[in-house]
Each structure stands twice: as structure tokens, then as C-alpha cells.
Enzyme design. Structure first.
Site, mmCIF file in Angstrom:
data_model
loop_
_atom_site.group_PDB
_atom_site.id
_atom_site.type_symbol
_atom_site.label_atom_id
_atom_site.label_comp_id
_atom_site.label_asym_id
_atom_site.label_seq_id
_atom_site.Cartn_x
_atom_site.Cartn_y
_atom_site.Cartn_z
ATOM 1 N N ASP A 1 0.971 -1.161 -0.540
ATOM 2 C CA ASP A 1 -0.203 0.558 0.213
ATOM 3 C C ASP A 1 0.654 1.361 0.477
ATOM 4 O O ASP A 1 2.342 1.084 0.415
ATOM 5 C CB ASP A 1 -0.877 0.117 1.070
ATOM 6 C CG ASP A 1 -2.160 0.738 1.402
ATOM 7 O OD1 ASP A 1 -2.523 1.322 -0.540
ATOM 8 O OD2 ASP A 1 -2.610 1.045 2.293
ATOM 9 N N GLY B 1 0.384 5.845 -4.606
ATOM 10 C CA GLY B 1 -0.732 6.093 -4.955
ATOM 11 C C GLY B 1 0.041 7.577 -3.917
ATOM 12 O O GLY B 1 -0.054 8.935 -4.586
ATOM 13 N N HIS C 1 2.748 3.614 -8.581
ATOM 14 C CA HIS C 1 2.463 1.688 -9.494
ATOM 15 C C HIS C 1 3.568 1.346 -9.985
ATOM 16 O O HIS C 1 3.629 0.224 -9.404
ATOM 17 C CB HIS C 1 1.184 1.982 -9.664
ATOM 18 C CG HIS C 1 -0.188 2.042 -8.976
ATOM 19 N ND1 HIS C 1 0.110 1.995 -7.706
ATOM 20 C CD2 HIS C 1 -0.695 3.201 -9.274
ATOM 21 C CE1 HIS C 1 -1.126 2.123 -7.507
ATOM 22 N NE2 HIS C 1 -2.146 2.991 -7.988
ATOM 23 N N THR D 1 -10.429 -6.844 -6.372
ATOM 24 C CA THR D 1 -11.619 -7.362 -6.590
ATOM 25 C C THR D 1 -12.563 -5.882 -6.532
ATOM 26 O O THR D 1 -13.394 -4.865 -7.335
ATOM 27 C CB THR D 1 -12.696 -8.411 -6.458
ATOM 28 O OG1 THR D 1 -12.381 -8.331 -4.392
ATOM 29 C CG2 THR D 1 -12.610 -9.504 -6.912
ATOM 30 N N LEU E 1 11.491 -19.566 -4.364
ATOM 31 C CA LEU E 1 10.627 -19.020 -3.921
ATOM 32 C C LEU E 1 9.223 -19.110 -4.636
ATOM 33 O O LEU E 1 9.824 -18.957 -6.232
ATOM 34 C CB LEU E 1 11.163 -17.320 -3.643
ATOM 35 C CG LEU E 1 9.956 -16.230 -3.014
ATOM 36 C CD1 LEU E 1 10.051 -16.054 -2.084
ATOM 37 C CD2 LEU E 1 9.897 -15.235 -3.803
ATOM 38 N N GLU F 1 1.198 -13.409 12.145
ATOM 39 C CA GLU F 1 1.086 -12.535 12.768
ATOM 40 C C GLU F 1 1.112 -11.099 11.883
ATOM 41 O O GLU F 1 1.381 -11.596 10.659
ATOM 42 C CB GLU F 1 2.905 -12.417 12.999
ATOM 43 C CG GLU F 1 2.871 -14.062 14.137
ATOM 44 C CD GLU F 1 2.016 -12.971 15.599
ATOM 45 O OE1 GLU F 1 1.993 -11.922 16.058
ATOM 46 O OE2 GLU F 1 1.364 -14.650 16.155
HETATM 47 C C1 FPP Z 1 -2.261 0.180 -3.198
HETATM 48 O O1 FPP Z 1 -1.850 1.681 -3.363
HETATM 49 C C2 FPP Z 1 -1.761 -0.368 -4.188
HETATM 50 C C3 FPP Z 1 -2.366 -0.832 -5.380
HETATM 51 C C4 FPP Z 1 -3.938 -0.761 -5.809
HETATM 52 C C5 FPP Z 1 -1.400 -2.126 -6.628
HETATM 53 C C6 FPP Z 1 -0.102 -2.335 -6.223
HETATM 54 C C7 FPP Z 1 0.827 -3.098 -7.207
HETATM 55 C C8 FPP Z 1 2.180 -2.537 -7.280
HETATM 56 C C9 FPP Z 1 2.303 -3.104 -5.980
HETATM 57 C C10 FPP Z 1 2.766 -3.382 -8.341
HETATM 58 C C11 FPP Z 1 2.455 -4.674 -9.008
HETATM 59 C C12 FPP Z 1 3.207 -5.348 -9.439
HETATM 60 C C13 FPP Z 1 3.234 -6.043 -10.511
HETATM 61 C C14 FPP Z 1 4.909 -7.253 -10.916
HETATM 62 C C15 FPP Z 1 1.679 -7.199 -10.809
HETATM 63 P P1 FPP Z 1 -2.164 2.164 -3.523
HETATM 64 O O2 FPP Z 1 -3.070 3.355 -5.218
HETATM 65 O O3 FPP Z 1 -3.689 2.039 -2.738
HETATM 66 O O4 FPP Z 1 -1.668 3.451 -2.578
HETATM 67 P P2 FPP Z 1 -1.909 4.889 -1.457
HETATM 68 O O5 FPP Z 1 -3.181 4.171 -0.993
HETATM 69 O O6 FPP Z 1 -0.912 6.166 -1.489
HETATM 70 O O7 FPP Z 1 -3.671 5.875 -2.876
#
Ligand code: FPP
Length: 255
Positions: free
Chosen positions: A35, A38, A52, A81, A146, A222
Site C-alpha cells: 500500500d 499513490g 505504481h 476485486t 521462492l 502475525e
Molecule cells: C495500493 O496503493 C496499491 C495497489 C492497488 C497496487 C499495487 C501494485 C503494485 C505495487 C505493483 C504490482 C506489480 C506487479 C508486478 C503486479 P494505493 O494506490 O492504494 O496507494 P495510496 O493508498 O497511497 O493511494
């Protein structure tokens, strides 16, 4: 190079590889809610998708570090989802990331014996995304390092509902008796049927909730919440989380 510099760099390598964590209690299965992409971007005056993208690059670093540390399974929440509710451009960008990630890093991961998998609702994923993850899974299926498991178009409640539905269908067809449904039998209908439950869940960015992730599987996991945004989460942070995990006493409901 001066002697102390060589020593410091050896120590740093050991630290990153997790050699001073207790090897017998390295978590087998680590799950991460990645998380804060953004906010990471906004803080830098960049569009959210730049966060991202940085997050995607970080997946490579953390996966390789987890592999080095002897973690067996790393399950990453890449798209939920509920994430379809985001603006169309952001969704499209997110759906392109698995392809880009695998295009850039799959060879390197495969060389390090990493097995790529994904789990989630296949219905709804764009064909190009599905093709990329399916091909990577097929290509690395025999690898024994892994397991890098992407949760993609994943929702915990949906997973539970579809498990219940599959069991109900079997009961209706007469191939299963309702009294034979227990926790073990239920688990067999989940995406994670052949995986142990996560020992450790990490969520970055300071948020403290599960957001519909692995609702069944996290029963005795955990939980560790870290302040850093995902693109800033380093192998050292992973190591630190493991050290914290190793101080926890897991009782699984017993005394
Ligand atoms: C949440 O941060 C993150 C996501 C919804 C997307 C996570 C995806 C990646 C880290 C890249 C994935 C990579 C691959 C290879 C599939 P947010 O956008 O909700 O952040 P915010 O809470 O600060 O707005």
C-alpha cells in the site's frame, strides 16, 4: 578498499540476505499488502501511476531478497476485486504492470529458481494480463525456489463464496456429504489449497486493515504494519519485519 569498508559491506550483505535472522524461524509464507504507491507519487508531485510503476520495480527487489532469506512463499496483493472502482486510466495501467514486470524481470527471477504463480478471479482480467501471468507460471512451474504468488483480481470474500458454492454443488451432485465438510476440506476449495497459511502479513503505508485480503488464511497470522510507502519498503525493512516476527510468541489459541 580500506579494511573497515570491506567489513561494513560484508556486514551489509549479510544483513540484507537475512543471515543474522534465526534460520529455523524464518516465516515460510509471507503475505504483503503493498500500500501507499499513490501517496508516494503525490508526495513527489508525480501522477499516481508513477507510484505504481515504482512499486512494480520494488516487487523485484523484495522478491529476490525474500528468495535469498529462505522464505518459501511470498504472496503479494497486486489488485483487489474492489480496485476496479478506481479511475479507468489507473486500472488500465495496473493491468499492464504484470506484463511489464514479467517482460523485464522474468528471466532474472527464473534464473534464481523463483516460481511465479497468481491467484484470483480469472473472469474480468484483460486477456493480455492473464496471458502474461499464465505464461510465466507455466515457464517457472518446475522451479523450486521462492513461490512468488500474485493476488490479482483477488477478493477474500469472493474466494470464500466460491469455495462455499463449489462445496454446495458437490453436495447437490451427491459426491460429497455435508457432514464431511470441515476446515481442511473447506481449505481445499481455496486458491491457496496447496499452500500453508501465511505466517506473517506485512502492510505498508501505515494503514491498519486487511482490505479483503486472505480472510480465511490470516486466522493465526502475525500482523506487522509499517509506516513506509511500498515503493520505499526495502529488503532491510523486510528483514526488520522478520526480526520482529521472530520475537512474537505464536500460540494458535493454546496457552
Ligand atoms: C495500493 O496503493 C496499491 C495497489 C492497488 C497496487 C499495487 C501494485 C503494485 C505495487 C505493483 C504490482 C506489480 C506487479 C508486478 C503486479 P494505493 O494506490 O492504494 O496507494 P495510496 O493508498 O497511497 O493511494
Amino acid at each position: 578498499m580500506m579494511r573497515w569498508m570491506r567489513w561494513a559491506s560484508r556486514l551489509k550483505r549479510r544483513w540484507i540476505k537475512g543471515e543474522d535472522t534465526k534460520p529455523h524461524t524464518i516465516p515460510q509464507h509471507v503475505a504483503i499488502i503493498m500500500d501507499g504507491n499513490g501517496r508516494w507519487a503525490t508526495l513527489r508531485g508525480m501522477p499516481r501511476i508513477a507510484g505504481h510503476h515504482a512499486g512494480m520495480k520494488n516487487v523485484r527487489d523484495i522478491a529476490l531478497a525474500a528468495n535469498d532469506m529462505g522464505i518459501h512463499i511470498l504472496t503479494l496483493y497486486a489488485f483487489s476485486t474492489e480496485n476496479w472502482r478506481r479511475p479507468k486510466d489507473e486500472v488500465e495501467f495496473l493491468m499492464g504492470l504484470p506484463e511489464e514486470f514479467l517482460h523485464i524481470y522474468l528471466d532474472e527471477l527464473a534464473e534464481k529458481n523463483v516460481q511465479v504463480r497468481w491467484m484470483g478471479k480469472s473472469n474480468g482480467l484483460p486477456p493480455h494480463t492473464r496471458r502474461a501471468v499464465d505464461e510465466a507460471a507455466e515457464k517457472t512451474a518446475q522451479n523450486t525456489g521462492l513461490i512468488l504468488n500474485f493476488a490479482l483480481n483477488y477478493g477474500g470474500r469472493h474466494e470464500l463464496v466460491q469455495a462455499a458454492r463449489k462445496l454446495a454443488e458437490k453436495v447437490a451432485r451427491g459426491t460429497l456429504k455435508s457432514e464431511d465438510i470441515d476446515e481442511a476440506r473447506f481449505s481445499e476449495e481455496l486458491y491457496t489449497a496447496d499452500l500453508p497459511d501465511p505466517d506473517l502479513l506485512i502492510r505498508t503505508s501505515g494503514e491498519m486493515r486487511l482490505s479483503n485480503f486472505l480472510l480465511w488464511q490470516l486466522a493465526y497470522t502475525e500482523l506487522i504494519f509499517v509506516e513506509r510507502y511500498w515503493p520505499d519498503f526495502t529488503p532491510e525493512d523486510l528483514k526488520q519485519a522478520i526480526l520482529t516476527y521472530q520475537t512474537r510468541k505464536r500460540r494458535f489459541g493454546a496457552l
